[in-house]
Write a protein that holds these residues in place. Structure first.
Motif, PDB file in Angstrom:
ATOM      1  N   TYR A  19     -37.842  29.479 -67.423  1.00  0.00           N
ATOM      2  CA  TYR A  19     -38.533  29.043 -68.638  1.00  0.00           C
ATOM      3  C   TYR A  19     -39.064  27.623 -68.471  1.00  0.00           C
ATOM      4  O   TYR A  19     -38.374  26.738 -67.976  1.00  0.00           O
ATOM      5  CB  TYR A  19     -37.582  29.076 -69.843  1.00  0.00           C
ATOM      6  CG  TYR A  19     -37.036  30.437 -70.155  1.00  0.00           C
ATOM      7  CD1 TYR A  19     -37.829  31.412 -70.738  1.00  0.00           C
ATOM      8  CD2 TYR A  19     -35.706  30.757 -69.865  1.00  0.00           C
ATOM      9  CE1 TYR A  19     -37.322  32.667 -71.025  1.00  0.00           C
ATOM     10  CE2 TYR A  19     -35.191  32.005 -70.152  1.00  0.00           C
ATOM     11  CZ  TYR A  19     -36.001  32.961 -70.731  1.00  0.00           C
ATOM     12  OH  TYR A  19     -35.501  34.198 -71.008  1.00  0.00           O
ATOM     13  N   TRP A  44     -28.653  29.187 -78.636  1.00  0.00           N
ATOM     14  CA  TRP A  44     -30.077  29.540 -78.658  1.00  0.00           C
ATOM     15  C   TRP A  44     -30.908  28.285 -78.963  1.00  0.00           C
ATOM     16  O   TRP A  44     -30.791  27.713 -80.042  1.00  0.00           O
ATOM     17  CB  TRP A  44     -30.345  30.612 -79.708  1.00  0.00           C
ATOM     18  CG  TRP A  44     -29.873  31.968 -79.277  1.00  0.00           C
ATOM     19  CD1 TRP A  44     -28.638  32.509 -79.464  1.00  0.00           C
ATOM     20  CD2 TRP A  44     -30.637  32.943 -78.576  1.00  0.00           C
ATOM     21  NE1 TRP A  44     -28.574  33.766 -78.924  1.00  0.00           N
ATOM     22  CE2 TRP A  44     -29.795  34.069 -78.366  1.00  0.00           C
ATOM     23  CE3 TRP A  44     -31.947  32.997 -78.091  1.00  0.00           C
ATOM     24  CZ2 TRP A  44     -30.230  35.215 -77.704  1.00  0.00           C
ATOM     25  CZ3 TRP A  44     -32.367  34.147 -77.432  1.00  0.00           C
ATOM     26  CH2 TRP A  44     -31.527  35.227 -77.246  1.00  0.00           C
ATOM     27  N   LYS A  90     -34.881  36.380 -81.134  1.00  0.00           N
ATOM     28  CA  LYS A  90     -35.435  35.730 -79.952  1.00  0.00           C
ATOM     29  C   LYS A  90     -36.128  34.411 -80.289  1.00  0.00           C
ATOM     30  O   LYS A  90     -36.876  33.873 -79.467  1.00  0.00           O
ATOM     31  CB  LYS A  90     -36.435  36.665 -79.263  1.00  0.00           C
ATOM     32  CG  LYS A  90     -35.817  37.941 -78.735  1.00  0.00           C
ATOM     33  CD  LYS A  90     -34.815  37.668 -77.609  1.00  0.00           C
ATOM     34  CE  LYS A  90     -34.293  38.964 -77.011  1.00  0.00           C
ATOM     35  NZ  LYS A  90     -33.327  38.725 -75.918  1.00  0.00           N
ATOM     36  N   THR A 147     -34.207  30.880 -75.915  1.00  0.00           N
ATOM     37  CA  THR A 147     -33.304  31.523 -74.975  1.00  0.00           C
ATOM     38  C   THR A 147     -31.912  30.935 -75.138  1.00  0.00           C
ATOM     39  O   THR A 147     -31.765  29.748 -75.449  1.00  0.00           O
ATOM     40  CB  THR A 147     -33.769  31.352 -73.518  1.00  0.00           C
ATOM     41  OG1 THR A 147     -32.747  31.851 -72.636  1.00  0.00           O
ATOM     42  CG2 THR A 147     -34.003  29.894 -73.181  1.00  0.00           C
ATOM     43  N   ASN A 167     -29.777  30.845 -72.631  1.00  0.00           N
ATOM     44  CA  ASN A 167     -29.324  30.394 -71.319  1.00  0.00           C
ATOM     45  C   ASN A 167     -30.049  29.146 -70.823  1.00  0.00           C
ATOM     46  O   ASN A 167     -29.956  28.809 -69.641  1.00  0.00           O
ATOM     47  CB  ASN A 167     -29.508  31.522 -70.297  1.00  0.00           C
ATOM     48  CG  ASN A 167     -28.704  32.748 -70.662  1.00  0.00           C
ATOM     49  OD1 ASN A 167     -27.562  32.636 -71.074  1.00  0.00           O
ATOM     50  ND2 ASN A 167     -29.307  33.916 -70.524  1.00  0.00           N
TER      51      ASN A 167
END
Length: 535
Positions: free
Chosen positions: A262, A323, A341, A406, A408
């Motif tokens: 990302y 997140w 998301k 995201t 992660n």
């Protein structure tokens, strides 16, 4: 022309020469690996980030100023030390497309001389006949043609492909035993087994392991450097490490982004709700910080109910798993910005909390009405309103500022710091432990509007990570309550006071998933008694 202008012209010419010579991305990678250099070493020498070097080697981007000149000079020097290997000569290929295997190294036995070779003759079709017909050493079919060592061999493409085996090579003659007869049914052609190429997850895991090894070296190297500079004085070394924690953790953050998928925005334009009106005034985001005390128990009331003050280890480090929005925040009305998301901040009106024996998930809030909360708090409220818990009604969402997200994003950084912390604890290394704690705590506290960290400005991230720490602590309180413990108090990011046998619920220790008795406060032992008040 003045000397200064000549120097400028020479610099431009040197830059042009290097640009004309610029190697391919694959060659850039080969040169660095041939020299045994890490991306971190190259990045430090060139004056760019490790991710930038990774992008140059993958071909995602081409070298750009200001680091381009130094990078190309480095590659030029490495190319002189480690020149590219000469390309291997292609193997001869028959007209059928089947490559001939190269000849095996000859034995000390001398090759036959020209006088010893059979006499050459011509067939009516014009082909050369060199001796008595014998089985071809390649395909086993009888042929009068010979190789240079006198053995029978079809010329050109006269061997049938279906009879050619991968092991057919022009080997030296064997004199110890006669050659075996050709098989009646030759084996089918066996294609060579290609080298197994790692899958994308395997390549990503290998790259991540290499990156983690390099980033671990940054931590241990910094500790050793400051210990040497302080001549072994542990306190002085730790003070120096704490002072350099912010630039060090930002470098570590960039290193861990080398294998990330990302791209993120470090300086997005932010809505007014995320800007501080002044240095002394906070912005409008409510982080849901808890300050809970059970209404049925009092420190002042006499009693003998035994309470243990527990400490959640490295709460902020664990909260890096959350997140986070990775792009510019976009405005949405109603609940359009609420998505699994997406992440950001939300204006909500919460439902009332009717469980006095449990902390309010919104924290110690005194003002009623709508308020801006983070995505971490909203996710907690939505879980508690679901069928699994059923503790509260869902909040009403009025508007949101969110972006694609995201869970992660900071996970690689979290894992590196957690591994360094675990190693330090196992080795009773208080210096590294304090250094790691300073890195992750300062990383979070300065990623908002801070004069101490100019490399990133994400107050939304700071608020979300804080809220995630509070949400994690709320989860521990609920776990204790479900196991039959009485939750007496819950405060800050890591403090949970319970009555009952807590060791039956939580593992004791200093690991991230463990709890320990809180020390160093007014109740030095971590254990005390309270009394029960009238209900």
């Amino acid at each position: 022309m003045s000397e200064g202008r000549l120097d400028g012209v020479e610099a431009l010419l040197e830059e042009a020469r290097l640009m004309a010579w610029m190697p391919s991305p694959a060659e850039r990678l080969r040169l660095r690996e041939a020299a045994g250099l890490s991306r971190a070493q190259v990045a430090a020498a060139v004056g760019v980030g490790r991710q930038t070097v990774a992008n140059w080697e993958s071909g995602e981007t081409d070298p750009q100023p200001p680091g381009r000149g130094r990078y190309l000079k480095l590659l030029k020097g490495l190319a002189e030390i480690h020149p590219a290997p000469a390309p291997a000569a292609p193997a001869p290929v028959a007209e059928s497309g089947t490559p001939y295997a190269p000849a095996e190294p000859t034995t000390p036995q001398a090759l036959p001389s020209a006088a010893e070779l059979p006499a050459t003759a011509f067939r009516p079709d014009g082909l050369v006949v060199q001796g008595a017909p014998e089985p071809c050493i390649r395909c086993g079919v009888v042929t009068p043609f010979k190789a240079t060592d006198g053995r029978s061999l079809h010329p050109g493409a006269m061997c049938q492909p279906s009879l050619v085996t991968p092991s057919a090579a022009i080997a030296p003659p064997v004199t110890q035993a006669p050659a075996p007869a050709a098989p009646a049914h030759p084996s089918p052609v066996l294609s060579p087994v290609p080298a197994r190429v790692p899958s994308r997850p395997q390549r990503r895991a290998q790259s991540s392991a290499r990156a983690q090894a390099e980033t671990n070296t940054l931590i241990t190297g910094a500790v050793h450097e400051e210990l040497e500079r302080a001549e072994g004085d542990a306190d002085a070394a730790l003070q120096a490490l704490v002072k350099r924690a912010i630039p060090d953790v930002m470098r570590l953050f960039e290193e861990t982004r080398a294998t990330a998928r990302y791209q993120y925005t470090a300086y997005p334009s932010l809505p007014d709700i995320l800007h501080k009106p002044s240095k002394r005034e906070p912005d409008q985001i409510w982080e849901a910080r808890p300050n809970f005390h059970h209404p049925h128990y009092s420190l002042k009331a006499p009693g003998d109910i035994r309470v243990t003050a527990l400490d959640a280890n490295a709460a902020y480090l664990s909260a890096l798993k959350c997140w986070l929005p990775i792009g510019k925040l976009e405005h949405h009305l109603g609940d359009d910005g609420v998505d699994a998301k997406r992440s950001g901040v939300h204006l909500i009106t919460p439902a009332p909390w009717h469980h006095p024996h449990l902390p309010d998930p919104l924290g110690d809030r005194e003002e009623p009405g709508a308020l801006w909360i983070t995505d971490a708090t909203l996710r907690l409220l939505l879980r508690l309103s679901g069928p699994k818990y059923g503790l509260i009604d869902a909040p009403t969402v009025h508007e949101s500022w969110t972006s694609g997200a995201t869970e992660n994003f900071l996970d690689a950084l979290r894992k590196v710091l957690a591994a360094a912390r675990d190693t330090a604890l196992a080795q009773d290394d208080s210096i590294t432990e304090g250094y790691v704690k300073a890195m992750y705590s300062k990383f979070i506290s300065t990623m908002g509007e801070s004069i101490h960290n100019r490399e990133i400005q994400r107050p939304d991230w700071m608020h979300i990570i804080h809220s995630q720490a509070y949400a994690n602590l709320w989860g521990k309180a609920y776990k204790a309550h479900q196991a039959g413990l009485e939750v007496i108090a819950m405060m800050g990011t890591d403090e949970l006071h319970v009555a009952g046998d807590w060791r039956q619920v939580f593992a004791e220790g200093r690991g991230l998933a463990q709890m320990k008795i809180k020390r160093g406060d007014a109740k030095a032992s971590g254990e005390y008694t309270v009394g029960q008040v009238a209900r």
